[in-house]
Design a protein around this motif. Structure first.
Motif, PDB file in Angstrom:
ATOM      1  N   GLU A   1      -6.445  -6.627   0.254  1.00 39.60           N
ATOM      2  CA  GLU A   1      -7.679  -6.096   1.015  1.00 39.60           C
ATOM      3  C   GLU A   1      -9.023  -6.880   1.121  1.00 39.60           C
ATOM      4  O   GLU A   1      -9.609  -6.917   1.851  1.00 39.60           O
TER       5      GLU A   1
ATOM      6  N   LYS B   1       1.437   4.235  -2.861  1.00 38.07           N
ATOM      7  CA  LYS B   1       1.480   5.655  -2.533  1.00 38.07           C
ATOM      8  C   LYS B   1       2.960   6.346  -3.330  1.00 38.07           C
ATOM      9  O   LYS B   1       2.600   7.320  -4.032  1.00 38.07           O
TER      10      LYS B   1
ATOM     11  N   LYS C   1       0.810  -1.195   0.098  1.00 37.05           N
ATOM     12  CA  LYS C   1      -0.212   0.054   0.002  1.00 37.05           C
ATOM     13  C   LYS C   1       0.868   1.202   0.033  1.00 37.05           C
ATOM     14  O   LYS C   1       0.602   2.179  -0.895  1.00 37.05           O
ATOM     15  N   GLU C   2       1.909   1.248   0.686  1.00 38.97           N
ATOM     16  CA  GLU C   2       2.690   2.333   0.900  1.00 38.97           C
ATOM     17  C   GLU C   2       3.602   2.518  -0.449  1.00 38.97           C
ATOM     18  O   GLU C   2       3.935   3.755  -0.832  1.00 38.97           O
TER      19      GLU C   2
ATOM     20  N   ASP D   1      -2.442  -5.087  -4.005  1.00 35.08           N
ATOM     21  CA  ASP D   1      -2.959  -4.227  -2.852  1.00 35.08           C
ATOM     22  C   ASP D   1      -4.486  -4.662  -2.586  1.00 35.08           C
ATOM     23  O   ASP D   1      -4.916  -4.856  -1.728  1.00 35.08           O
ATOM     24  N   LYS D   2      -5.211  -4.278  -3.698  1.00 34.33           N
ATOM     25  CA  LYS D   2      -6.628  -4.633  -3.701  1.00 34.33           C
ATOM     26  C   LYS D   2      -7.046  -6.002  -3.365  1.00 34.33           C
ATOM     27  O   LYS D   2      -8.087  -6.361  -2.814  1.00 34.33           O
TER      28      LYS D   2
END
Length: 334
Positions: A323, A293, A289-290, A319-320
């Motif tokens: 999640e 970004k 996630k980072e 990342d999705k």
């Protein structure tokens, strides 16, 4: 007699390109108009100066000197279109006339004609280099212009000549290495930068450049770390040098130290490369996630960067998916 001789010598110098086929009467009128135009110009009476230089140019239209004076008066009067035509006419008669080229550079700069300005600047430097090949400053300007235009072979050719003629000119040698690296000729870049450091072990740009290149190649990582740290002692807050050290640690699989220095680097220099490096470190630290970004921050600075786009797409999807997997199962109540 002495005064008239000095007067004649002066005019023969300032009107050196004047046609000597003119009659004595026309020559006298030409001299008179030229001197009046010159006097009016110095007094700020530009309309009168324009009239006199225009008269002189009509008497002798082949005089590039008079046409240049006329063009500068037109510039003073804000008649840039007419001045441009005069300078272009001079260039057609005398392609090596640098004064005409400088006049055009000023006009294009003032009017914001960026394409013409760039083209004329290149023309000026090429002609100046041809006329004064021994002038290192002109040679460097031309080489850097070629670099800007992505003509790396030409830039390298000029800097090789400079280094050959001036073997102790360290900055030229450093830049030659830089152009080699940009060209993808890394072995040549390494050789040149090692020569720079042999001459000057504290050359800060070479220390950083060679240390970073070693890291990119994944070689001599201990030496690379030492070099970049030496550069940072001279300039502790330099974002580029902090990035280099972070990247050395990345290549050494020391991801915590890599993250530490890359975060410091981004404080001193927002750069898409540093954001990409930070993203790569975060991937290694399983913080996708980072990483996404940071990749996105890099894309804001360089929207056409394909490598960053691919990483945003790849790790964004990853990342999705993570999640989705981490969401609790929904139970259906009957």
């Amino acid at each position: 007699m002495k005064r008239s001789l000095v007067f004649a010598l002066l005019l023969s110098f300032v009107l050196a390109d004047t046609s000597f086929a003119l009659s004595e009467g026309k020559l006298s009128s030409l001299y008179g108009s030229y001197l009046k135009g010159f006097a009016y110009f110095n007094n700020g009476e530009y309309e009168k100066s324009l009239k006199e230089f225009g008269q002189a140019s009509s008497i002798d239209p082949v005089s590039t000197h008079i046409r240049i004076k006329l063009a500068f008066v037109l510039m003073r009067l804000g008649k840039f279109g007419e001045a441009e035509k005069e300078f272009e006419h001079v260039k057609s008669m005398d392609p090596d006339n640098l004064e005409a080229s400088l006049g055009l550079i000023f006009i294009y700069s003032y009017l914001g004609k960026e394409d013409k300005l760039e083209s004329e600047y290149g023309y000026f430097l090429q002609r100046a280099h041809k006329l004064r090949p021994e002038d290192t400053r002109i040679s460097e300007y031309l080489a850097q212009f070629y670099f800007y235009r992505k003509r790396l072979d030409d830039a390298i050719r000029i800097y090789k000549t400079i280094v050959k003629d001036h073997p102790d000119y360290i900055e030229a040698k450093y830049l030659l290495g830089y152009f080699y690296e940009e060209k993808g000729m890394r072995r040549e870049a390494i050789r040149i930068w090692k020569e720079v450091l042999d001459k000057n072990p504290s050359h800060v740009e070479a220390l950083n450049a060679l240390g970073y290149l070693y890291a990119e190649e994944g070689i001599n990582l201990g030496e690379a770390e030492s070099m970049v740290k030496k550069a940072l002692k001279q300039d502790p807050g330099n974002g580029a040098y902090l990035d280099s050290l972070g990247w050395v640690y990345f290549k050494k699989n020391d991801y915590k130290n890599a993250e530490r220095y890359l975060k410091k680097a981004i404080e001193g220099a927002e750069d898409p490369v540093i954001y990409e490096h930070l993203g790569d470190v975060c991937v290694k630290l399983n913080n996708v996630k980072e990483a996404v970004k940071y990749y996105n921050e890099g894309l804001k600075l360089d929207p056409k960067n394909e490598a960053l786009k691919e990483k945003v797409d790849k790790y964004g999807r990853q990342d999705k998916a993570s999640e989705e997997e981490s969401k609790p199962d929904k139970k259906v109540n009957n």
